[in-house]
Design a protein around this motif. Structure first.
Motif, PDB file in Angstrom:
ATOM      1  N   ASP A   1     -31.634 111.767 -48.985  1.00  0.00           N
ATOM      2  CA  ASP A   1     -31.315 112.177 -47.615  1.00  0.00           C
ATOM      3  C   ASP A   1     -32.225 111.470 -46.616  1.00  0.00           C
ATOM      4  O   ASP A   1     -32.987 112.098 -45.881  1.00  0.00           O
ATOM      5  N   VAL A   2     -32.121 110.149 -46.627  1.00  0.00           N
ATOM      6  CA  VAL A   2     -32.788 109.304 -45.641  1.00  0.00           C
ATOM      7  C   VAL A   2     -31.719 108.382 -45.056  1.00  0.00           C
ATOM      8  O   VAL A   2     -30.899 107.841 -45.809  1.00  0.00           O
ATOM      9  N   ALA A   3     -31.716 108.228 -43.744  1.00  0.00           N
ATOM     10  CA  ALA A   3     -30.657 107.450 -43.100  1.00  0.00           C
ATOM     11  C   ALA A   3     -30.740 105.981 -43.511  1.00  0.00           C
ATOM     12  O   ALA A   3     -31.826 105.424 -43.681  1.00  0.00           O
ATOM     13  N   SER A   4     -29.563 105.363 -43.645  1.00  0.00           N
ATOM     14  CA  SER A   4     -29.494 103.946 -44.010  1.00  0.00           C
ATOM     15  C   SER A   4     -29.860 103.074 -42.804  1.00  0.00           C
ATOM     16  O   SER A   4     -29.886 103.558 -41.660  1.00  0.00           O
ATOM     17  N   PRO A   5     -30.129 101.782 -43.008  1.00  0.00           N
ATOM     18  CA  PRO A   5     -30.570 100.927 -41.897  1.00  0.00           C
ATOM     19  C   PRO A   5     -29.611 100.879 -40.712  1.00  0.00           C
ATOM     20  O   PRO A   5     -30.057 100.919 -39.557  1.00  0.00           O
TER      21      PRO A   5
ATOM     22  N   VAL B   1     -37.266 105.867 -39.027  1.00  0.00           N
ATOM     23  CA  VAL B   1     -38.198 105.602 -40.113  1.00  0.00           C
ATOM     24  C   VAL B   1     -37.443 105.533 -41.431  1.00  0.00           C
ATOM     25  O   VAL B   1     -36.543 106.335 -41.690  1.00  0.00           O
ATOM     26  N   SER B   2     -37.803 104.569 -42.299  1.00  0.00           N
ATOM     27  CA  SER B   2     -37.182 104.440 -43.619  1.00  0.00           C
ATOM     28  C   SER B   2     -38.077 105.059 -44.675  1.00  0.00           C
ATOM     29  O   SER B   2     -39.182 105.539 -44.381  1.00  0.00           O
ATOM     30  N   SER B   3     -37.637 104.999 -45.905  1.00  0.00           N
ATOM     31  CA  SER B   3     -38.432 105.506 -47.031  1.00  0.00           C
ATOM     32  C   SER B   3     -39.426 104.467 -47.526  1.00  0.00           C
ATOM     33  O   SER B   3     -40.275 104.780 -48.362  1.00  0.00           O
ATOM     34  N   GLN B   4     -39.303 103.233 -47.034  1.00  0.00           N
ATOM     35  CA  GLN B   4     -40.105 102.105 -47.517  1.00  0.00           C
ATOM     36  C   GLN B   4     -39.922 101.879 -49.018  1.00  0.00           C
ATOM     37  O   GLN B   4     -40.789 101.342 -49.696  1.00  0.00           O
TER      38      GLN B   4
ATOM     39  N   GLN C   1     -26.404 107.698 -46.167  1.00  0.00           N
ATOM     40  CA  GLN C   1     -27.646 107.797 -46.923  1.00  0.00           C
ATOM     41  C   GLN C   1     -28.147 106.431 -47.391  1.00  0.00           C
ATOM     42  O   GLN C   1     -27.357 105.542 -47.709  1.00  0.00           O
ATOM     43  N   GLU C   2     -29.450 106.320 -47.436  1.00  0.00           N
ATOM     44  CA  GLU C   2     -30.097 105.109 -47.935  1.00  0.00           C
ATOM     45  C   GLU C   2     -29.995 105.029 -49.463  1.00  0.00           C
ATOM     46  O   GLU C   2     -30.065 106.038 -50.153  1.00  0.00           O
ATOM     47  N   PHE C   3     -29.800 103.801 -49.963  1.00  0.00           N
ATOM     48  CA  PHE C   3     -29.869 103.538 -51.404  1.00  0.00           C
ATOM     49  C   PHE C   3     -31.147 102.756 -51.675  1.00  0.00           C
ATOM     50  O   PHE C   3     -31.451 101.775 -50.981  1.00  0.00           O
ATOM     51  N   THR C   4     -31.895 103.176 -52.691  1.00  0.00           N
ATOM     52  CA  THR C   4     -33.117 102.500 -53.066  1.00  0.00           C
ATOM     53  C   THR C   4     -33.290 102.649 -54.575  1.00  0.00           C
ATOM     54  O   THR C   4     -32.357 103.074 -55.269  1.00  0.00           O
ATOM     55  N   THR C   5     -34.456 102.293 -55.091  1.00  0.00           N
ATOM     56  CA  THR C   5     -34.745 102.513 -56.514  1.00  0.00           C
ATOM     57  C   THR C   5     -36.126 103.145 -56.645  1.00  0.00           C
ATOM     58  O   THR C   5     -36.984 103.024 -55.760  1.00  0.00           O
ATOM     59  N   VAL C   6     -36.328 103.824 -57.770  1.00  0.00           N
ATOM     60  CA  VAL C   6     -37.614 104.459 -58.058  1.00  0.00           C
ATOM     61  C   VAL C   6     -38.012 104.128 -59.487  1.00  0.00           C
ATOM     62  O   VAL C   6     -37.192 103.637 -60.287  1.00  0.00           O
ATOM     63  N   SER C   7     -39.226 104.399 -59.835  1.00  0.00           N
ATOM     64  CA  SER C   7     -39.715 104.126 -61.183  1.00  0.00           C
ATOM     65  C   SER C   7     -39.022 105.015 -62.202  1.00  0.00           C
ATOM     66  O   SER C   7     -38.457 106.063 -61.865  1.00  0.00           O
ATOM     67  N   LEU C   8     -39.070 104.612 -63.475  1.00  0.00           N
ATOM     68  CA  LEU C   8     -38.461 105.409 -64.536  1.00  0.00           C
ATOM     69  C   LEU C   8     -39.090 106.790 -64.615  1.00  0.00           C
ATOM     70  O   LEU C   8     -38.403 107.788 -64.860  1.00  0.00           O
TER      71      LEU C   8
END
Length: 776
Positions: free
Chosen positions: A425-429, A370-373, A435-442
């Motif tokens: 700390d979410v596994a990458s694809p 499962v990813s973080s979506q 670790q997964e790289f993503t972005t979040v809101s400010l």
């Protein structure tokens, strides 16, 4: 096989010659062992007694030059790897820095030839088939260098057999198989490195044999000369290609056995003191390790001294190294990066930009994880506004004009989506451990996810408080809480990731694959005072620091040559010549150059290697059963002289089974030369090895009934075979060379590239399914 002087049967036998001799096998053992039966002094033969050898040497050398230089101007186009080594010669002449996985010696020889004929390096050999005539390139002069070295290789092969005391038929067979080998000819008529490599390997064998024959004149002027020349030949070998290390293994093995024999208290002339043994050990260490290493360093010093201008090799080196080159782009384009600048970040190895877009990771990956979506962060190879990131301080204080320093914590804001880069700390694809790289809101980045959005700028080889700059600062982007490094690789994501590269957090921080570069600062206008730079002075670095950096880069990139190639082959295919390599084709004339050896010569050599192993095995079994079919002199020569050649073959062949990189048929050429030496040695063994009644048997030596006197000088083949008929050896020599000539002549159109062949003629040459062109 490789024990010095004595044979395996004489090991640990009191009074045996193996305990009386002081140096390793080097192809001359039985020459000297033949003195064991001599009851009275024999005068040294006059030089005039070997006139037949001298005539043979002249003839074989002339034929070698004819075969290598004949039609060397054809084709007048760039052929196969001439695109690389011709280009490197041009870069040397332009003094433009380039990068190659091979050491510089062989390429420097090409540059020397170009300099001698007044070539300025204007042509860069970009494509196979480019015309030399139209571009006014002195390509014949360039090709003459490997042709010269290849011709001398045949001569050195002959000298190896001669110096080892073999009969004239044996010398001619060994040299003739190299002379009439299509692979050796094809590789030495083009701007390629292997002619230098094979000649250096052959010279190392010859020089060591000359050194070995002087073992009873230790520390004399000639002894030192041939020891140092052996070291120089070894240096030239490894300074051309790193597979030259195999010659060190060959000679090193012989030297180890040599030193072991020197420790024997029953050696002729009495035991050596440990002090004297130390002198022998030190001399060999200096001559065969220290001096070769110094020569190896010297060629790199020449390399650095010539290449002083910025060039295509800059990207392989660190910023500190690049700043030692004039006209370097970093000196002109490097900018200090300030907080709130907009930057583009590019991966050093894969050249992919750090990229993001508003597409999300799927809920589940193909393996069920499962990813973080969250929003996708990827690597993208093209310039795009989705590659724009604003670099922010850890505390958003809006202080403008402040330079970013090494080890400072920053955030990256993706401008198009107005989100902040984050790792968690979410596994990458593709990598469950990364670790997964993503972005979040400010709001989240400065609120509940504040710690996960902080990253450290860690400049490679950087100093504390060092300015962070575009282009020149190679850096690792370290996630602060988890201490993983931002990383990417070339395997594309599935369709949901638009076939772009995965970006993830690598727990292994040390690898150079984690390095990134700020390629540009788009927020700084072209006419900004920040882009105006005063002329900078070219910096300097200590030679050893530059050398170590280049060595690391060369080894790393050499190990990365693992991709498939249509003409790559495996080591098990080489002795049987199962595959070749297409070098060049011309559709209009149906001409082609196909790199393949002389099948008949290769099959003879490979067969006799198997025969040699069988002979050794049979002899050992016979001795165990009390059957002594060979006299001492013949067995010593078989185990030591031929054994030395077998050792050279094995050490230049079997290590390739351990390599994971691309391999081609030309990698077997040094081993093939050694196999030709074995053919010559076995020809003499089979047709001239008549047991001598005066020679002590194995049982007599083992029981101590007879002792073998220590040798004092080299015995020629003429003396050893006095009274024996050489007719069988000459008949075998003529038969072998005749059928080898037939194979050589049949494949000449593929070696020289002309004349063009009809479909039927091509099909007749498709032995073992060779993938020739124009077969339809």
């Amino acid at each position: 096989m490789s024990t010095p002087q004595g044979s395996l049967r004489l090991r640990n036998v009191p009074g045996s010659s193996s305990k009386k001799k002081s140096s390793s096998q080097a192809g001359t053992d039985s020459d000297v062992d033949s003195l064991d039966k001599v009851k009275k002094p024999i005068a040294s033969p006059s030089s005039g007694s070997e006139w037949d050898y001298k005539i043979g040497f002249v003839v074989i050398t002339v034929l070698a030059f004819i075969s290598r230089f004949w039609g060397i101007s054809h084709p007048n186009e760039v052929v196969f790897d001439e695109v690389h080594f011709g280009k490197f010669a041009s870069y040397y002449l332009e003094r433009t820095y380039f990068f190659d996985v091979h050491p510089p010696f062989g390429k420097l020889l090409f540059a020397l030839m170009g300099w001698l004929v007044g070539y300025d390096g204007h042509f860069h050999f970009e494509n196979i088939g480019d015309s030399y005539i139209a571009n006014k390139v002195p390509y014949v002069a360039f090709r003459a260098m490997p042709a010269l070295l290849g011709s001398l290789t045949v001569s050195v092969t002959y000298l190896i057999m001669w110096e080892s005391g073999y009969s004239l038929p044996a010398c001619l067979v060994a040299a003739g198989l190299v002379l009439m080998d299509n692979a050796h000819i094809g590789q030495t008529r083009l701007i390629l490195l292997d002619a230098t490599l094979v000649l250096a390997m052959a010279c190392s064998l010859l020089c060591y044999i000359k050194f070995y024959k002087l073992r009873h004149e230790a520390f004399s002027r000639k002894w030192w000369k041939w020891l140092i020349l052996t070291g120089f030949a070894l240096s030239c070998d490894i300074s051309t290609k790193y597979v030259g290390l195999f010659a060190f293994v060959t000679i090193g093995s012989a030297v180890i056995i040599d030193l072991w024999e020197l420790l024997d208290i029953r050696r002729p002339g009495g035991a050596l003191s440990l002090r004297d043994f130390g002198y022998h050990f030190g001399a060999r260490a200096i001559g065969l390790i220290v001096i070769p290493f110094l020569f190896y360093l010297f060629w790199f010093q020449v390399h650095f001294a010539i290449l002083t201008r910025s060039g295509p090799g800059d990207d392989f080196m660190t910023p500190e190294f690049q700043e030692t080159l004039s006209d370097n782009v970093m000196l002109a384009n490097s900018l200090n990066i300030d907080y709130y600048d907009t930057i583009t970040i590019r991966h050093k190895e894969t050249k992919a930009y750090l990229h993001s877009h508003d597409t999300k990771y799927p809920l589940r990956y193909d393996d069920g994880r499962v990813s973080s979506q969250g929003q996708q962060v990827t690597g993208y190879p093209y310039n795009d506004t989705n590659n724009y990131w604003q670099i922010l301080p850890a505390t958003d204080d809006h202080q403008m004009g402040r330079h970013i320093k090494n080890h400072e914590l920053v955030r990256l804001r993706h401008l198009v989506t107005d989100t902040i880069l984050l790792s968690h700390d979410v596994a990458s694809p593709y990598y469950p451990t990364n670790q997964e790289f993503t972005t979040v809101s400010l709001a989240d980045a400065y609120g509940s996810r504040a710690a996960d959005s902080l990253f450290e700028i860690r400049i490679e080889h950087g100093k504390p408080n060092q300015d962070f700059k575009s282009v020149s600062s190679h850096f690792k982007f370290i996630h602060n809480p988890s201490k993983v490094a931002m990383w990417t690789h070339t395997k594309p994501l599935p369709e949901w990731g638009h076939k772009q590269q995965e970006i993830n957090g690598n727990k292994q921080i040390a690898p150079s694959s984690n390095v990134w570069i700020v390629e540009d600062v788009p927020s700084v206008p072209a006419d900004s005072p920040r882009r105006q730079r005063e002329e900078r002075q070219v910096k300097t670095l200590p030679f050893l620091r530059k050398w170590f950096e280049l060595q690391r880069s060369m080894f790393w990139h050499n190990n990365q040559l693992t991709s498939s190639h249509p003409y790559a082959s495996q080591p098990y295919q080489w002795p049987f010549l199962l595959r070749g390599v297409s070098f060049w084709t011309q559709n209009d004339t149906r001409q082609q150059i196909y790199f393949v050896g002389n099948p008949i010569g290769w099959w003879i050599a490979s067969s006799l290697i198997a025969v040699y192993v069988g002979i050794i095995g049979a002899d050992q079994v016979s001795l165990r059963r009390g059957v002594d079919a060979l006299d001492h002199r013949t067995r010593s020569r078989l185990y030591n002289s031929t054994g030395f050649f077998f050792l050279a073959w094995a050490t230049h062949y079997f290590p390739f089974y351990l390599m994971g990189r691309q391999l081609f048929l030309h990698h077997y050429l040094p081993a093939h030369l050694a196999s030709c030496l074995i053919v010559g040695a076995l020809l003499e063994f089979v047709f001239n090895a008549e047991p001598s009644a005066e020679e002590p048997t194995y049982q007599e030596i083992k029981s101590g009934k007879k002792m073998v006197l220590g040798p004092q000088r080299h015995i020629t083949a003429r003396e050893r075979f006095a009274g024996q008929s050489m007719v069988p050896a000459w008949i075998a020599c003529i038969v072998i060379l005749t059928i080898a000539f037939a194979g050589w002549y049949f494949f000449l159109p593929l070696t020289y590239g002309y004349p063009g062949l009809s479909v039927d003629q091509v099909l007749r040459r498709k032995w073992l399914g060779y993938d020739l062109h124009f077969a339809k």
